[in-house]
Enzyme design. Structure first.
Site, PDB file in Angstrom:
ATOM      1  N   SER A 121      29.832  63.412  30.127  1.00  0.00           N
ATOM      2  CA  SER A 121      29.655  63.027  31.526  1.00  0.00           C
ATOM      3  C   SER A 121      30.740  62.048  31.966  1.00  0.00           C
ATOM      4  O   SER A 121      31.073  61.984  33.144  1.00  0.00           O
ATOM      5  CB  SER A 121      28.325  62.300  31.735  1.00  0.00           C
ATOM      6  OG  SER A 121      27.291  62.901  31.063  1.00  0.00           O
ATOM      7  N   HIS A 142      31.276  70.423  32.196  1.00  0.00           N
ATOM      8  CA  HIS A 142      30.211  69.441  32.457  1.00  0.00           C
ATOM      9  C   HIS A 142      29.069  70.111  33.228  1.00  0.00           C
ATOM     10  O   HIS A 142      29.118  70.242  34.447  1.00  0.00           O
ATOM     11  CB  HIS A 142      30.833  68.280  33.255  1.00  0.00           C
ATOM     12  CG  HIS A 142      29.903  67.169  33.562  1.00  0.00           C
ATOM     13  ND1 HIS A 142      30.127  66.278  34.589  1.00  0.00           N
ATOM     14  CD2 HIS A 142      28.724  66.789  33.001  1.00  0.00           C
ATOM     15  CE1 HIS A 142      29.145  65.404  34.641  1.00  0.00           C
ATOM     16  NE2 HIS A 142      28.271  65.695  33.695  1.00  0.00           N
ATOM     17  N   GLU A 154      31.185  71.279  36.359  1.00  0.00           N
ATOM     18  CA  GLU A 154      32.474  70.633  36.604  1.00  0.00           C
ATOM     19  C   GLU A 154      33.425  70.964  35.443  1.00  0.00           C
ATOM     20  O   GLU A 154      33.075  70.728  34.289  1.00  0.00           O
ATOM     21  CB  GLU A 154      32.210  69.123  36.660  1.00  0.00           C
ATOM     22  CG  GLU A 154      33.335  68.254  37.097  1.00  0.00           C
ATOM     23  CD  GLU A 154      32.801  66.853  37.481  1.00  0.00           C
ATOM     24  OE1 GLU A 154      32.048  66.249  36.698  1.00  0.00           O
ATOM     25  OE2 GLU A 154      33.160  66.384  38.572  1.00  0.00           O
ATOM     26  N   ASN A 192      30.317  61.792  38.619  1.00  0.00           N
ATOM     27  CA  ASN A 192      29.811  60.466  38.247  1.00  0.00           C
ATOM     28  C   ASN A 192      30.610  59.324  38.853  1.00  0.00           C
ATOM     29  O   ASN A 192      30.072  58.250  39.077  1.00  0.00           O
ATOM     30  CB  ASN A 192      29.723  60.331  36.726  1.00  0.00           C
ATOM     31  CG  ASN A 192      28.465  61.011  36.216  1.00  0.00           C
ATOM     32  OD1 ASN A 192      27.434  60.975  36.878  1.00  0.00           O
ATOM     33  ND2 ASN A 192      28.550  61.652  35.071  1.00  0.00           N
TER      34      ASN A 192
HETATM   35  N1  LIG Z   1      21.187  64.335  30.207  1.00  0.00           N
HETATM   36  C1  LIG Z   1      21.950  64.507  31.277  1.00  0.00           C
HETATM   37  O1  LIG Z   1      21.504  64.372  32.431  1.00  0.00           O
HETATM   38  C2  LIG Z   1      23.397  64.911  31.103  1.00  0.00           C
HETATM   39  C3  LIG Z   1      24.042  65.564  32.157  1.00  0.00           C
HETATM   40  C4  LIG Z   1      25.365  65.991  31.986  1.00  0.00           C
HETATM   41  C5  LIG Z   1      26.021  65.736  30.787  1.00  0.00           C
HETATM   42  N2  LIG Z   1      25.372  65.077  29.787  1.00  0.00           N
HETATM   43  C6  LIG Z   1      26.105  64.859  28.535  1.00  0.00           C
HETATM   44  O2  LIG Z   1      25.681  65.828  27.592  1.00  0.00           O
HETATM   45  C7  LIG Z   1      25.748  65.286  26.273  1.00  0.00           C
HETATM   46  C8  LIG Z   1      24.387  65.403  25.622  1.00  0.00           C
HETATM   47  O3  LIG Z   1      23.445  64.695  26.394  1.00  0.00           O
HETATM   48  P1  LIG Z   1      21.873  64.955  26.240  1.00  0.00           P
HETATM   49  O4  LIG Z   1      21.245  64.330  27.427  1.00  0.00           O
HETATM   50  O5  LIG Z   1      21.621  66.372  25.895  1.00  0.00           O
HETATM   51  O6  LIG Z   1      21.568  64.047  24.956  1.00  0.00           O
HETATM   52  P2  LIG Z   1      20.329  64.167  23.974  1.00  0.00           P
HETATM   53  O7  LIG Z   1      20.186  62.833  23.342  1.00  0.00           O
HETATM   54  O8  LIG Z   1      19.156  64.797  24.626  1.00  0.00           O
HETATM   55  O9  LIG Z   1      20.859  65.208  22.861  1.00  0.00           O
HETATM   56  C9  LIG Z   1      21.948  64.949  22.026  1.00  0.00           C
HETATM   57  C10 LIG Z   1      21.710  65.715  20.741  1.00  0.00           C
HETATM   58  O10 LIG Z   1      22.894  65.680  19.962  1.00  0.00           O
HETATM   59  C11 LIG Z   1      22.510  65.585  18.610  1.00  0.00           C
HETATM   60  N3  LIG Z   1      23.635  65.115  17.817  1.00  0.00           N
HETATM   61  C12 LIG Z   1      24.069  63.855  17.602  1.00  0.00           C
HETATM   62  N4  LIG Z   1      25.151  63.865  16.802  1.00  0.00           N
HETATM   63  C13 LIG Z   1      25.400  65.161  16.493  1.00  0.00           C
HETATM   64  C14 LIG Z   1      26.355  65.828  15.708  1.00  0.00           C
HETATM   65  N5  LIG Z   1      27.297  65.158  15.061  1.00  0.00           N
HETATM   66  N6  LIG Z   1      26.294  67.169  15.627  1.00  0.00           N
HETATM   67  C15 LIG Z   1      25.347  67.869  16.292  1.00  0.00           C
HETATM   68  N7  LIG Z   1      24.400  67.291  17.060  1.00  0.00           N
HETATM   69  C16 LIG Z   1      24.424  65.961  17.150  1.00  0.00           C
HETATM   70  C17 LIG Z   1      21.328  64.626  18.639  1.00  0.00           C
HETATM   71  O11 LIG Z   1      20.571  64.722  17.446  1.00  0.00           O
HETATM   72  C18 LIG Z   1      20.590  65.107  19.877  1.00  0.00           C
HETATM   73  O12 LIG Z   1      19.633  66.103  19.573  1.00  0.00           O
HETATM   74  C19 LIG Z   1      26.249  63.859  26.423  1.00  0.00           C
HETATM   75  O13 LIG Z   1      27.643  63.857  26.271  1.00  0.00           O
HETATM   76  C20 LIG Z   1      25.881  63.516  27.862  1.00  0.00           C
HETATM   77  O14 LIG Z   1      26.693  62.537  28.436  1.00  0.00           O
HETATM   78  C21 LIG Z   1      24.066  64.678  29.900  1.00  0.00           C
END
Ligand SMILES: NC(=O)c1ccc[n+]([C@@H]2O[C@H](COP(=O)([O-])OP(=O)(O)OC[C@H]3O[C@@H](n4cnc5c(N)ncnc54)[C@H](O)[C@@H]3O)[C@@H](O)[C@H]2O)c1
Length: 284
Positions: A121, A142, A154, A192
């Site tokens: 993000s 994204h 994005e 963002n």
């Molecule tokens: N949640 C949102 O609203 C949102 C929106 C857009 C982008 N993002 C981005 O997406 C990404 C994930 O966010 P999320 O909300 O799904 O987080 P989340 O915490 O729900 O999930 C992340 C997952 O990644 C796993 N993980 C950690 N290290 C790892 C590795 N080395 N290999 C494989 N898996 C691993 C964790 O165990 C977890 O299950 C982040 O970069 C975040 O900034 C999130």
């Protein structure tokens, strides 16, 4: 050259975003390998997918039945299972060190001609790709939360990303039924960079007594035609995620991105929004 014949897609991370990306890819007909670090996280990703698919089915919004879509996704904890993928999207934790490690693993196990995308993000695509032998095939893809519902994606172009890699990212998103826009690799990208100060200003306006939280949200919804006001939206995104994104932007862009005091206090209190049952509002 980047491979554009895509059949098998890898997704790293089975959390909120990874499970959503795996789901939309499988719904679009791709075979998917969804990898997380622990079996319980993979399992929980599948539960999220099952819930979402059954909601979509009840609205008649799926082309295939949920079992067929679910059957296209293979869950794993082994990085090596991503070896045969034609493209990988990373959606692990929003931490530069974690992402760098994931991309180093991907470079080690995957073919050298496949596109590697990150769902970050706020982190720099160029920084994530910097330690790789082939940074030119790394791009930002994204997705928005919830992935199966939100139409926009994005595409972020890093310093070394080739035009070919960028074009493939747009094409894949289109294949998944999404509409894209493009951003340079500048802090916060388009969304963002603009959204976070808007949310923080809404929180400051509430904290400084400009209006009640309901009136701040109503003012922005009715007065500017956005579907959710800043306090409701912050609760939906998660206040910890908003704070983390704001801190990254503050570090990169200076004081105009300083997180609101009340945002920090709510996160310290463990009131993270909808997911914990309380943020600016209370939830069942
Ligand atoms: N949640 C949102 O609203 C949102 C929106 C857009 C982008 N993002 C981005 O997406 C990404 C994930 O966010 P999320 O909300 O799904 O987080 P989340 O915490 O729900 O999930 C992340 C997952 O990644 C796993 N993980 C950690 N290290 C790892 C590795 N080395 N290999 C494989 N898996 C691993 C964790 O165990 C977890 O299950 C982040 O970069 C975040 O900034 C999130």
């Amino acid at each position: 050259m980047v491979r554009d014949q895509l059949e098998r897609l890898g997704v790293v991370g089975a959390g909120t975003m990874g499970s959503g990306i795996a789901q939309v890819a499988a719904a679009a007909g791709y075979d998917v390998v969804m990898r997380d670090i622990e079996a319980e996280f993979v399992e929980s990703g599948f539960e999220t997918i099952d819930d979402s698919l059954s909601r979509l089915e009840s609205r008649d919004a799926l082309e295939d039945d949920p079992e067929t879509i679910r059957g296209r996704i293979e869950g794993t904890t082994a990085v090596g299972d991503l070896a045969d993928c034609d493209l990988v999207v990373e959606a692990a934790l929003e931490e530069l060190d974690v992402k760098r490690e994931v991309f180093a693993d991907l470079e080690r196990v995957c073919d050298a001609d496949i596109l590697l995308a990150t769902n970050t993000s706020t982190l720099s695509i160029t920084s994530i790709a910097s330690a790789l032998e082939h940074p030119e095939r790394v791009v930002g893809l994204h997705f928005m939360n919830p992935v199966p519902v939100m139409e926009g994606v994005e595409v972020i172009v890093g310093e070394k990303t080739t035009d070919e890699a960028t074009a493939l990212a747009h094409d894949l998103a289109a294949e998944l039924g999404k509409t894209t826009w493009e951003s340079d690799d500048k802090p916060g990208f388009v969304t963002n960079r603009i959204l976070m100060p808007w949310i923080n200003e809404g929180i400051r306006a509430y904290d400084e007594g400009v209006a009640t939280k309901e009136d701040i949200d109503a003012g922005m919804e009715l007065g500017t035609n956005v579907p959710m006001g800043p306090l409701t939206l912050a609760d939906h995104i998660g206040l910890d995620i908003c704070l983390h994104a704001s801190e990254t932007l503050h570090e990169e862009l200076g004081d105009r991105y300083k997180p609101a005091y009340l945002l920090k206090r709510k996160v310290e209190a463990g009131d993270l929004g909808k997911k914990t049952g309380e943020g600016f509002y209370e939830y069942e």
